[in-house]
Design a protein around this motif. Structure first.
Motif, PDB file in Angstrom:
ATOM      1  N   ARG A 119      -2.877 -46.486  20.822  1.00  0.00           N
ATOM      2  CA  ARG A 119      -3.807 -47.622  20.705  1.00  0.00           C
ATOM      3  C   ARG A 119      -3.689 -48.494  21.953  1.00  0.00           C
ATOM      4  NH1 ARG A 119      -2.496 -51.492  15.795  1.00  0.00           N
ATOM      5  NH2 ARG A 119      -0.617 -51.747  17.082  1.00  0.00           N
ATOM      6  N   ALA A 120      -4.825 -48.900  22.507  1.00  0.00           N
ATOM      7  CA  ALA A 120      -4.829 -49.716  23.719  1.00  0.00           C
ATOM      8  C   ALA A 120      -5.607 -51.010  23.474  1.00  0.00           C
ATOM      9  CB  ALA A 120      -5.451 -48.952  24.887  1.00  0.00           C
ATOM     10  N   CYS A 121      -5.274 -52.016  24.264  1.00  0.00           N
ATOM     11  CA  CYS A 121      -5.883 -53.336  24.078  1.00  0.00           C
ATOM     12  C   CYS A 121      -5.890 -54.076  25.411  1.00  0.00           C
ATOM     13  CB  CYS A 121      -5.070 -54.114  23.035  1.00  0.00           C
ATOM     14  SG  CYS A 121      -5.669 -55.790  22.706  1.00  0.00           S
ATOM     15  N   PHE A 122      -6.889 -54.949  25.590  1.00  0.00           N
ATOM     16  CA  PHE A 122      -6.932 -55.828  26.759  1.00  0.00           C
ATOM     17  C   PHE A 122      -6.792 -57.264  26.284  1.00  0.00           C
ATOM     18  CE2 PHE A 122      -9.560 -58.109  30.107  1.00  0.00           C
ATOM     19  CZ  PHE A 122      -8.526 -58.110  31.036  1.00  0.00           C
ATOM     20  N   ARG A 146      -6.429 -45.816  16.558  1.00  0.00           N
ATOM     21  CA  ARG A 146      -5.954 -45.980  15.186  1.00  0.00           C
ATOM     22  C   ARG A 146      -6.937 -46.840  14.384  1.00  0.00           C
ATOM     23  NH1 ARG A 146      -0.818 -46.678  17.667  1.00  0.00           N
ATOM     24  NH2 ARG A 146      -0.300 -48.676  16.734  1.00  0.00           N
ATOM     25  N   HIS A 147      -6.533 -47.229  13.185  1.00  0.00           N
ATOM     26  CA  HIS A 147      -7.426 -47.994  12.321  1.00  0.00           C
ATOM     27  C   HIS A 147      -6.840 -49.350  11.969  1.00  0.00           C
ATOM     28  CE1 HIS A 147     -10.034 -44.536  11.875  1.00  0.00           C
ATOM     29  NE2 HIS A 147      -9.010 -43.798  11.481  1.00  0.00           N
ATOM     30  N   VAL A 148      -5.765 -49.715  12.637  1.00  0.00           N
ATOM     31  CA  VAL A 148      -5.120 -50.999  12.396  1.00  0.00           C
ATOM     32  C   VAL A 148      -5.214 -51.828  13.673  1.00  0.00           C
ATOM     33  CG1 VAL A 148      -2.974 -52.167  11.779  1.00  0.00           C
ATOM     34  CG2 VAL A 148      -3.537 -49.946  10.742  1.00  0.00           C
ATOM     35  N   ALA A 149      -5.785 -53.010  13.580  1.00  0.00           N
ATOM     36  CA  ALA A 149      -5.936 -53.863  14.758  1.00  0.00           C
ATOM     37  C   ALA A 149      -4.563 -54.281  15.295  1.00  0.00           C
ATOM     38  CB  ALA A 149      -6.758 -55.100  14.406  1.00  0.00           C
ATOM     39  N   PRO A 150      -4.426 -54.391  16.615  1.00  0.00           N
ATOM     40  CA  PRO A 150      -3.150 -54.840  17.188  1.00  0.00           C
ATOM     41  C   PRO A 150      -2.963 -56.334  16.994  1.00  0.00           C
ATOM     42  CG  PRO A 150      -4.798 -54.621  18.902  1.00  0.00           C
ATOM     43  CD  PRO A 150      -5.440 -54.126  17.634  1.00  0.00           C
ATOM     44  N   ASP A 189       5.758 -58.370  14.950  1.00  0.00           N
ATOM     45  CA  ASP A 189       5.697 -58.949  13.611  1.00  0.00           C
ATOM     46  C   ASP A 189       5.445 -57.909  12.533  1.00  0.00           C
ATOM     47  OD1 ASP A 189       6.066 -61.453  14.736  1.00  0.00           O
ATOM     48  OD2 ASP A 189       3.910 -61.764  15.010  1.00  0.00           O
ATOM     49  N   SER A 190       5.109 -56.673  12.941  1.00  0.00           N
ATOM     50  CA  SER A 190       4.819 -55.626  11.968  1.00  0.00           C
ATOM     51  C   SER A 190       5.407 -54.311  12.449  1.00  0.00           C
ATOM     52  CB  SER A 190       3.305 -55.482  11.771  1.00  0.00           C
ATOM     53  OG  SER A 190       2.709 -54.959  12.942  1.00  0.00           O
ATOM     54  N   ASP A 191       5.310 -53.284  11.604  1.00  0.00           N
ATOM     55  CA  ASP A 191       5.807 -51.954  11.961  1.00  0.00           C
ATOM     56  C   ASP A 191       4.684 -51.024  12.403  1.00  0.00           C
ATOM     57  OD1 ASP A 191       8.478 -52.536  11.419  1.00  0.00           O
ATOM     58  OD2 ASP A 191       8.214 -52.112   9.275  1.00  0.00           O
ATOM     59  N   THR A 192       3.594 -51.582  12.933  1.00  0.00           N
ATOM     60  CA  THR A 192       2.446 -50.754  13.296  1.00  0.00           C
ATOM     61  C   THR A 192       2.642 -50.022  14.620  1.00  0.00           C
ATOM     62  OG1 THR A 192       1.350 -52.645  14.357  1.00  0.00           O
ATOM     63  CG2 THR A 192       0.851 -52.226  12.026  1.00  0.00           C
ATOM     64  N   TYR A 193       3.729 -50.316  15.359  1.00  0.00           N
ATOM     65  CA  TYR A 193       4.041 -49.559  16.564  1.00  0.00           C
ATOM     66  C   TYR A 193       5.526 -49.692  16.873  1.00  0.00           C
ATOM     67  CZ  TYR A 193       3.716 -54.092  19.000  1.00  0.00           C
ATOM     68  OH  TYR A 193       3.892 -55.387  19.408  1.00  0.00           O
ATOM     69  N   LYS A 194       6.061 -48.687  17.583  1.00  0.00           N
ATOM     70  CA  LYS A 194       7.482 -48.675  17.901  1.00  0.00           C
ATOM     71  C   LYS A 194       7.768 -48.564  19.393  1.00  0.00           C
ATOM     72  CE  LYS A 194       9.288 -48.959  13.774  1.00  0.00           C
ATOM     73  NZ  LYS A 194      10.173 -50.096  13.396  1.00  0.00           N
ATOM     74  N   THR A 195       6.746 -48.335  20.194  1.00  0.00           N
ATOM     75  CA  THR A 195       6.921 -48.240  21.638  1.00  0.00           C
ATOM     76  C   THR A 195       5.650 -48.713  22.316  1.00  0.00           C
ATOM     77  OG1 THR A 195       7.476 -46.743  23.471  1.00  0.00           O
ATOM     78  CG2 THR A 195       6.167 -45.814  21.672  1.00  0.00           C
ATOM     79  N   TYR A 196       5.776 -49.335  23.493  1.00  0.00           N
ATOM     80  CA  TYR A 196       4.566 -49.842  24.152  1.00  0.00           C
ATOM     81  C   TYR A 196       4.772 -50.013  25.648  1.00  0.00           C
ATOM     82  CZ  TYR A 196       6.765 -54.509  24.058  1.00  0.00           C
ATOM     83  OH  TYR A 196       7.622 -55.579  24.234  1.00  0.00           O
ATOM     84  N   ILE A 197       3.636 -50.072  26.351  1.00  0.00           N
ATOM     85  CA  ILE A 197       3.579 -50.368  27.784  1.00  0.00           C
ATOM     86  C   ILE A 197       2.609 -51.525  27.971  1.00  0.00           C
ATOM     87  CG2 ILE A 197       2.881 -49.529  30.069  1.00  0.00           C
ATOM     88  CD1 ILE A 197       3.576 -46.692  29.066  1.00  0.00           C
ATOM     89  N   THR A 212      -2.564 -53.102  27.543  1.00  0.00           N
ATOM     90  CA  THR A 212      -1.435 -52.614  26.758  1.00  0.00           C
ATOM     91  C   THR A 212      -1.793 -51.301  26.067  1.00  0.00           C
ATOM     92  OG1 THR A 212      -1.981 -53.659  24.626  1.00  0.00           O
ATOM     93  CG2 THR A 212      -0.888 -55.026  26.275  1.00  0.00           C
ATOM     94  N   VAL A 213      -0.765 -50.487  25.819  1.00  0.00           N
ATOM     95  CA  VAL A 213      -0.919 -49.286  25.011  1.00  0.00           C
ATOM     96  C   VAL A 213       0.333 -49.163  24.148  1.00  0.00           C
ATOM     97  CG1 VAL A 213      -0.004 -47.822  26.860  1.00  0.00           C
ATOM     98  CG2 VAL A 213      -1.311 -46.789  25.017  1.00  0.00           C
ATOM     99  N   ASP A 214       0.162 -48.854  22.856  1.00  0.00           N
ATOM    100  CA  ASP A 214       1.314 -48.708  21.973  1.00  0.00           C
ATOM    101  C   ASP A 214       1.166 -47.458  21.120  1.00  0.00           C
ATOM    102  OD1 ASP A 214       0.108 -49.374  19.237  1.00  0.00           O
ATOM    103  OD2 ASP A 214      -0.365 -51.221  20.294  1.00  0.00           O
ATOM    104  N   CYS A 215       2.295 -46.978  20.615  1.00  0.00           N
ATOM    105  CA  CYS A 215       2.331 -45.757  19.810  1.00  0.00           C
ATOM    106  C   CYS A 215       3.282 -45.933  18.631  1.00  0.00           C
ATOM    107  CB  CYS A 215       2.746 -44.558  20.649  1.00  0.00           C
ATOM    108  SG  CYS A 215       1.539 -44.103  21.913  1.00  0.00           S
ATOM    109  N   LEU A 216       3.231 -44.980  17.714  1.00  0.00           N
ATOM    110  CA  LEU A 216       3.917 -45.111  16.435  1.00  0.00           C
ATOM    111  C   LEU A 216       5.410 -44.817  16.504  1.00  0.00           C
ATOM    112  CD1 LEU A 216       1.239 -43.418  14.143  1.00  0.00           C
ATOM    113  CD2 LEU A 216       1.715 -45.866  14.359  1.00  0.00           C
ATOM    114  N   LYS A 217       5.849 -43.962  17.432  1.00  0.00           N
ATOM    115  CA  LYS A 217       7.239 -43.522  17.419  1.00  0.00           C
ATOM    116  C   LYS A 217       7.863 -43.617  18.805  1.00  0.00           C
ATOM    117  CE  LYS A 217       6.451 -39.339  16.003  1.00  0.00           C
ATOM    118  NZ  LYS A 217       4.993 -39.382  16.070  1.00  0.00           N
TER     119      LYS A 217
END
Length: 244
Positions: A119-122, A146-150, A189-197, A212-217
């Protein structure tokens, strides 16, 4: 595997686009920013093209499956937008094109970095903040994947927000392999991602936000991915800085 070949082709296009706009009348800092992007994109293309793949057949199969979609859905509109931003004399049109470029870069990041559920976001800083009340947030739903907003708002009043704003102010990048290794006050604040750049989107001394980009594991993202995210962030910075 397949993503390395696709990303190599994409970066070749980005390098070409950078070279295409160099000859236009622009400030020295923008000229050198674009020149640097062309060099980074070209070098990264060579690096990605030489990454080990299981077999030549698998690489070709993956490239054939995804390359056409990547070029049609993202790269062609992105290249056209960059050209039109530089050449268009209408400010309103340029702003609309820049908004489209933001979404294209976010989609490119989500689709080419990490596994399919990346998942990526600006994130952009809110204008005219009160002293000590700066905030940076995802505006206009500029996120993909994904289907969950960051998490969309980071505020200066808490430590996480200050750390995020520090990346923006310094124009730097951050890779977190596993958020569970962070101090408690810096954990999401949540468990929706475990690693990010997270990479700053800048052009010269002008700062536009964070890509930003994040992933689940843990392990879904790697240090090698930071280079590619930084190339996308710099391309976005050039697009946003052109003809402001």
């Amino acid at each position: 595997m397949g993503k390395g070949a696709i990303a190599a082709g994409i970066l070749a296009v980005l390098a070409y686009v950078a070279q295409m706009v160099i000859g236009l009348d622009m400030a020295d800092w923008l000229f050198w920013t674009i020149t640097s992007i062309g060099a980074i994109a070209t070098l990264t293309t060579v690096w990605l093209a030489n990454r080990r793949v299981a077999t030549a057949h698998q690489a070709a199969e993956a490239a054939t499956k995804n390359q056409r979609r990547a070029f049609e859905d993202v790269l062609v509109p992105l290249a056209l937008n960059l050209d039109q931003i530089v050449s268009n004399n209408n400010r309103a049109d340029r702003q609309a094109l820049k908004q489209q470029t933001k979404l294209a870069i976010v989609a490119l990041t989500a689709n080419l970095i990490g596994p399919p559920d990346a998942r990526a976001c600006f994130l952009e800083e809110s204008p005219s903040p009160q002293p000590g009340a700066r905030e940076i947030k995802c505006q206009n739903n500029l996120w993909v994947g994904r289907h969950v907003a960051p998490v969309t708002v980071f505020r200066e009043c808490d430590r996480r927000g200050r750390e995020v704003l520090k990346l923006l102010d310094e124009g730097t990048s951050q890779f977190v392999h596993d958020v569970d290794q962070l101090p408690p006050e810096l954990k999401p604040d949540s468990d929706t991602y475990k690693t990010y750049i997270t990479c700053a989107v800048t052009a010269g001394d002008t700062k536009f936000g964070l890509l930003t980009v994040d992933c689940l594991k843990p392990g879904d993202l790697h240090q090698d991915d930071v280079t590619l995210v930084e190339v996308f962030a710099r391309m976005l910075g050039v697009a946003l800085a052109a003809r402001r």
